[in-house]
Scaffold this motif. Structure first.
Motif, PDB file in Angstrom:
ATOM      1  N   ALA A 155       0.667  -1.260   0.042  1.00  0.00           N
ATOM      2  CA  ALA A 155      -0.363   0.365  -0.278  1.00  0.00           C
ATOM      3  C   ALA A 155       0.442   1.171   0.232  1.00  0.00           C
ATOM      4  CB  ALA A 155      -1.457  -0.118   1.103  1.00  0.00           C
ATOM      5  N   ALA A 156       2.036   1.201   0.585  1.00  0.00           N
ATOM      6  CA  ALA A 156       2.998   2.879   0.632  1.00  0.00           C
ATOM      7  C   ALA A 156       3.330   2.791  -0.197  1.00  0.00           C
ATOM      8  CB  ALA A 156       3.589   2.099   2.182  1.00  0.00           C
ATOM      9  N   TRP A 157       3.586   1.507  -0.920  1.00  0.00           N
ATOM     10  CA  TRP A 157       4.159   1.931  -2.245  1.00  0.00           C
ATOM     11  C   TRP A 157       3.043   2.684  -3.346  1.00  0.00           C
ATOM     12  CZ3 TRP A 157       6.598  -3.610  -2.483  1.00  0.00           C
ATOM     13  CH2 TRP A 157       7.588  -4.363  -1.677  1.00  0.00           C
ATOM     14  N   GLY A 158       2.073   1.908  -3.067  1.00  0.00           N
ATOM     15  CA  GLY A 158       1.027   2.538  -4.215  1.00  0.00           C
ATOM     16  C   GLY A 158       0.455   1.633  -5.433  1.00  0.00           C
ATOM     17  N   LEU A 159       1.282   0.236  -4.659  1.00  0.00           N
ATOM     18  CA  LEU A 159       0.690  -1.019  -5.765  1.00  0.00           C
ATOM     19  C   LEU A 159      -0.279  -1.350  -5.072  1.00  0.00           C
ATOM     20  CD1 LEU A 159       4.162  -2.419  -6.407  1.00  0.00           C
ATOM     21  CD2 LEU A 159       2.596  -0.606  -7.707  1.00  0.00           C
ATOM     22  N   LYS A 160      -0.874  -2.535  -5.631  1.00  0.00           N
ATOM     23  CA  LYS A 160      -2.542  -3.214  -5.902  1.00  0.00           C
ATOM     24  C   LYS A 160      -2.580  -4.318  -5.266  1.00  0.00           C
ATOM     25  CE  LYS A 160      -5.269   0.261  -7.627  1.00  0.00           C
ATOM     26  NZ  LYS A 160      -6.717   0.598  -7.748  1.00  0.00           N
ATOM     27  N   LEU A 161      -2.885  -5.466  -4.321  1.00  0.00           N
ATOM     28  CA  LEU A 161      -2.298  -6.433  -4.769  1.00  0.00           C
ATOM     29  C   LEU A 161      -3.513  -7.422  -5.955  1.00  0.00           C
ATOM     30  CD1 LEU A 161      -3.483  -7.381  -0.867  1.00  0.00           C
ATOM     31  CD2 LEU A 161      -1.155  -6.954  -2.068  1.00  0.00           C
ATOM     32  N   LEU A 162      -3.406  -8.558  -6.738  1.00  0.00           N
ATOM     33  CA  LEU A 162      -4.285  -9.083  -7.356  1.00  0.00           C
ATOM     34  C   LEU A 162      -5.473  -9.277  -6.014  1.00  0.00           C
ATOM     35  CD1 LEU A 162      -4.499 -10.028 -10.024  1.00  0.00           C
ATOM     36  CD2 LEU A 162      -4.035 -12.943  -9.660  1.00  0.00           C
ATOM     37  N   CYS A 163      -5.418 -10.179  -4.928  1.00  0.00           N
ATOM     38  CA  CYS A 163      -6.381 -10.571  -4.762  1.00  0.00           C
ATOM     39  C   CYS A 163      -7.241  -8.962  -3.541  1.00  0.00           C
ATOM     40  CB  CYS A 163      -6.288 -11.677  -3.317  1.00  0.00           C
ATOM     41  SG  CYS A 163      -7.513 -12.324  -2.206  1.00  0.00           S
ATOM     42  N   LYS A 164      -8.041  -8.264  -3.783  1.00  0.00           N
ATOM     43  CA  LYS A 164      -8.775  -7.522  -3.782  1.00  0.00           C
ATOM     44  C   LYS A 164      -9.686  -7.412  -2.537  1.00  0.00           C
ATOM     45  CE  LYS A 164      -7.360  -5.159  -7.399  1.00  0.00           C
ATOM     46  NZ  LYS A 164      -6.362  -6.150  -7.702  1.00  0.00           N
ATOM     47  N   ASN A 165      -9.917  -8.883  -2.405  1.00  0.00           N
ATOM     48  CA  ASN A 165     -10.988  -9.321  -1.366  1.00  0.00           C
ATOM     49  C   ASN A 165     -10.730  -9.434   0.093  1.00  0.00           C
ATOM     50  OD1 ASN A 165     -12.926 -10.116   0.623  1.00  0.00           O
ATOM     51  ND2 ASN A 165     -15.158 -10.691  -0.762  1.00  0.00           N
ATOM     52  N   PRO A 166     -10.198  -8.649   1.319  1.00  0.00           N
ATOM     53  CA  PRO A 166      -9.074  -8.584   2.309  1.00  0.00           C
ATOM     54  C   PRO A 166      -9.941 -10.086   3.018  1.00  0.00           C
ATOM     55  CG  PRO A 166     -10.419  -6.879   2.316  1.00  0.00           C
ATOM     56  CD  PRO A 166     -11.072  -7.326   1.718  1.00  0.00           C
ATOM     57  N   ARG A 167     -10.971 -10.641   3.062  1.00  0.00           N
ATOM     58  CA  ARG A 167     -11.516 -11.754   3.010  1.00  0.00           C
ATOM     59  C   ARG A 167     -10.609 -13.195   2.643  1.00  0.00           C
ATOM     60  NH1 ARG A 167     -15.549 -16.241   1.699  1.00  0.00           N
ATOM     61  NH2 ARG A 167     -16.544 -15.473   0.479  1.00  0.00           N
ATOM     62  N   TRP A 168     -10.121 -12.986   1.591  1.00  0.00           N
ATOM     63  CA  TRP A 168      -9.399 -14.472   0.871  1.00  0.00           C
ATOM     64  C   TRP A 168      -7.515 -14.457   0.360  1.00  0.00           C
ATOM     65  CZ3 TRP A 168     -13.760 -13.617  -3.337  1.00  0.00           C
ATOM     66  CH2 TRP A 168     -14.575 -15.083  -3.217  1.00  0.00           C
ATOM     67  N   GLN A 169      -7.820 -12.782   1.473  1.00  0.00           N
ATOM     68  CA  GLN A 169      -5.758 -12.712   1.418  1.00  0.00           C
ATOM     69  C   GLN A 169      -5.144 -13.268   2.297  1.00  0.00           C
ATOM     70  OE1 GLN A 169      -5.733  -8.493   2.174  1.00  0.00           O
ATOM     71  NE2 GLN A 169      -6.529  -7.704   0.196  1.00  0.00           N
ATOM     72  N   SER A 170      -3.759 -13.759   1.229  1.00  0.00           N
ATOM     73  CA  SER A 170      -3.071 -15.125   2.013  1.00  0.00           C
ATOM     74  C   SER A 170      -2.523 -14.659   2.946  1.00  0.00           C
ATOM     75  CB  SER A 170      -2.642 -15.335   1.111  1.00  0.00           C
ATOM     76  OG  SER A 170      -2.036 -16.819   1.002  1.00  0.00           O
ATOM     77  N   ASP A 171      -1.782 -15.422   3.690  1.00  0.00           N
ATOM     78  CA  ASP A 171      -0.566 -15.016   4.707  1.00  0.00           C
ATOM     79  C   ASP A 171       0.416 -15.977   4.219  1.00  0.00           C
ATOM     80  OD1 ASP A 171      -2.268 -13.571   6.404  1.00  0.00           O
ATOM     81  OD2 ASP A 171      -2.851 -15.072   8.202  1.00  0.00           O
ATOM     82  N   SER A 172       0.314 -17.002   3.162  1.00  0.00           N
ATOM     83  CA  SER A 172       0.877 -17.768   2.917  1.00  0.00           C
ATOM     84  C   SER A 172       2.098 -16.914   1.768  1.00  0.00           C
ATOM     85  CB  SER A 172       1.076 -18.760   2.394  1.00  0.00           C
ATOM     86  OG  SER A 172       0.638 -19.346   3.141  1.00  0.00           O
ATOM     87  N   LEU A 173       1.434 -16.024   1.301  1.00  0.00           N
ATOM     88  CA  LEU A 173       2.701 -15.268   0.020  1.00  0.00           C
ATOM     89  C   LEU A 173       1.506 -13.675  -0.179  1.00  0.00           C
ATOM     90  CD1 LEU A 173       2.204 -16.137  -3.267  1.00  0.00           C
ATOM     91  CD2 LEU A 173       0.519 -17.308  -1.598  1.00  0.00           C
ATOM     92  N   THR A 174       1.830 -12.653  -1.069  1.00  0.00           N
ATOM     93  CA  THR A 174       1.660 -10.895  -1.429  1.00  0.00           C
ATOM     94  C   THR A 174       1.919 -11.831  -3.060  1.00  0.00           C
ATOM     95  OG1 THR A 174       1.926 -10.399   0.933  1.00  0.00           O
ATOM     96  CG2 THR A 174       1.156  -9.673  -1.208  1.00  0.00           C
ATOM     97  N   VAL A 175       0.834 -11.503  -3.456  1.00  0.00           N
ATOM     98  CA  VAL A 175       0.528 -11.272  -4.767  1.00  0.00           C
ATOM     99  C   VAL A 175       0.443 -10.151  -5.417  1.00  0.00           C
ATOM    100  CG1 VAL A 175       0.174 -12.122  -7.417  1.00  0.00           C
ATOM    101  CG2 VAL A 175       0.152 -13.771  -5.495  1.00  0.00           C
TER     102      VAL A 175
END
Length: 413
Positions: A302-322
């Motif tokens: 978020a600080a870089w101003g970039l976005k995650l591929l997974c937009k819905n927080p309930r599905w965001q992985s704690d194994s990796l960040t895409v």
């Protein structure tokens, strides 16, 4: 459409190699703890000697912890998660059986490919890459199956292509709500050992993982847990099987024996990895650490101003960040810059998202300092690839979060 399998990208190949392999921060293979490396460093031993049976029985029993089971039967194969996929299918299903599954990434796609090649009748719920298993669509499909033709539901718990973790508890709720008797088969290759997994509570029938992910071991072991319901289904399953036939395991494992030549070094490594997990405080502490590392990484993005591929927080992985690459920049260039300039290995985008995303892993043997190093290297790679980010912004955001949420390490308090 057929999706490309994973092949080496020529941009990342150096021949002959000129660098010591860099620190690993993709979602797998992952860094291996020094204690695990030492545990595996031993001469060959004979698994027919008296020492092996009690050792192997303890490893089997201890492995139940990562699955969250006291009722399931653990199995350990020399192999990979892909072998575990095959074992789950061949031991529970027959040719022509109907299986319901989701496609939302490269690994769910590859499991579907295996199902089709085995002669199963595969019903696929297509999802956007970046979303998880849609429980409402699952419930509708199961309720429509009035003849109960669907014999199994298969779900990839954590899709490493997209950084998505599906909700297996809600998948089970959908199955129970439809009063459907199908088996629940779960690929937990990049989740089990890192994320909360409740085999018994969620009513999972077969769960599969691999040694090279959260367990911080080299590739080479397929670990499984199977339910009594799955064992009962095996009695009528007629898909061809040999190496991955559970019968051979059931006939030998109770006495501490195996139907194959085991990988002794990997079993020693597994025993040590499980011991480290217990010393950290068990699964609750292990999953909490992964969540903190993931949260810090997401704050960096978020600080870089970039976005995650997974937009819905309930599905965001704690194994990796895409992470989606900045507009106009091929993500492969970011990965190549990290490797060539800063001796850092991060994950490429795969298949449908090749060139569009890059992946940072926080699995297994990882802590805040190691993760901060990966974020610093990623920032430099982004800058070298032409991204317009503020140096230190992502690292600073992550450090601020980790410092505010840190606790004294239990063994040092």
């Amino acid at each position: 459409a057929t999706l490309a399998r994973r092949n080496p990208d020529p941009r990342f190949v150096r021949s002959p190699p000129t660098l010591t392999p860099p620190p690993l921060h993709p979602p797998g293979p992952v860094n291996i703890h020094e204690n695990v490396l030492r545990a595996m460093d031993r001469p060959s031993q004979n698994h027919r000697d008296p020492w092996f049976a009690p050792f192997f029985q303890k490893v089997l029993s201890d492995s139940k912890m990562i699955f969250g089971t006291t009722k399931g039967t653990p199995l350990i194969y020399p192999g990979t998660g892909t072998g575990g996929w095959e074992s789950a299918l061949t031991n529970t299903l027959s040719p022509g059986d109907k299986i319901l599954t989701f496609r939302y990434g490269q690994f769910s796609h590859l499991w579907i490919d295996m199902m089709n090649r085995m002669g199963l009748d595969v019903e696929v719920i297509e999802c956007e890459w970046g979303e998880g298993a849609d429980e409402a669509r699952l419930a509708a499909a199961l309720k429509a199956d009035t003849g109960k033709k669907i014999k199994a539901v298969a779900v990839v718990h954590n899709e490493t292509t997209t950084g998505v973790t599906s909700d297996i508890a809600r998948v089970r709720e959908a199955m129970d709500g439809a009063a459907h008797p199908a088996l629940l088969l779960v690929d937990g290759v990049s989740s089990i050992g890192a994320l909360d997994f409740q085999f018994d509570k969620w009513g999972v029938d077969v769960a599969v993982t691999g040694s090279q992910k959260a367990l911080s071991l080299p590739t080479g072991l397929a670990l499984m847990a199977v339910s009594d319901k799955a064992i009962e289904a095996k009695k009528t399953a007629t898909l061809k099987k040999c190496y991955y036939d559970w019968t051979d395991m059931f006939n030998t494992n109770p006495s501490g024996n195996v139907p194959y030549t085991p990988s002794i070094p990997l079993l020693y490594g597994l025993a040590e990895s499980l011991a480290l997990l217990r010393a950290e405080g068990g699964m609750a502490a292990f999953t909490a650490r992964h969540h903190r590392l993931a949260e810090g990484t997401r704050k960096a993005v978020a600080a870089w101003g970039l976005k995650l591929l997974c937009k819905n927080p309930r599905w965001q992985s704690d194994s990796l960040t895409v992470i989606e690459a900045p507009a106009g920049i091929d993500s492969g260039k970011i990965v190549a810059e990290a490797y060539a300039r800063y001796n850092l290995s991060i994950g490429v985008g795969l298949s449908k998202v090749a060139g569009k995303v890059f992946r940072i892993g926080h699995l297994g043997n990882m802590d805040e300092v190691m993760s901060a190093s990966a974020l610093a290297g990623t920032e430099m790679a982004l800058l070298s690839a032409g991204a317009k980010i503020t140096p230190g912004s992502g690292v600073g955001a992550a450090i601020e979060y980790w410092a505010a949420t840190s606790k004294v390490i239990p063994t040092r308090g």
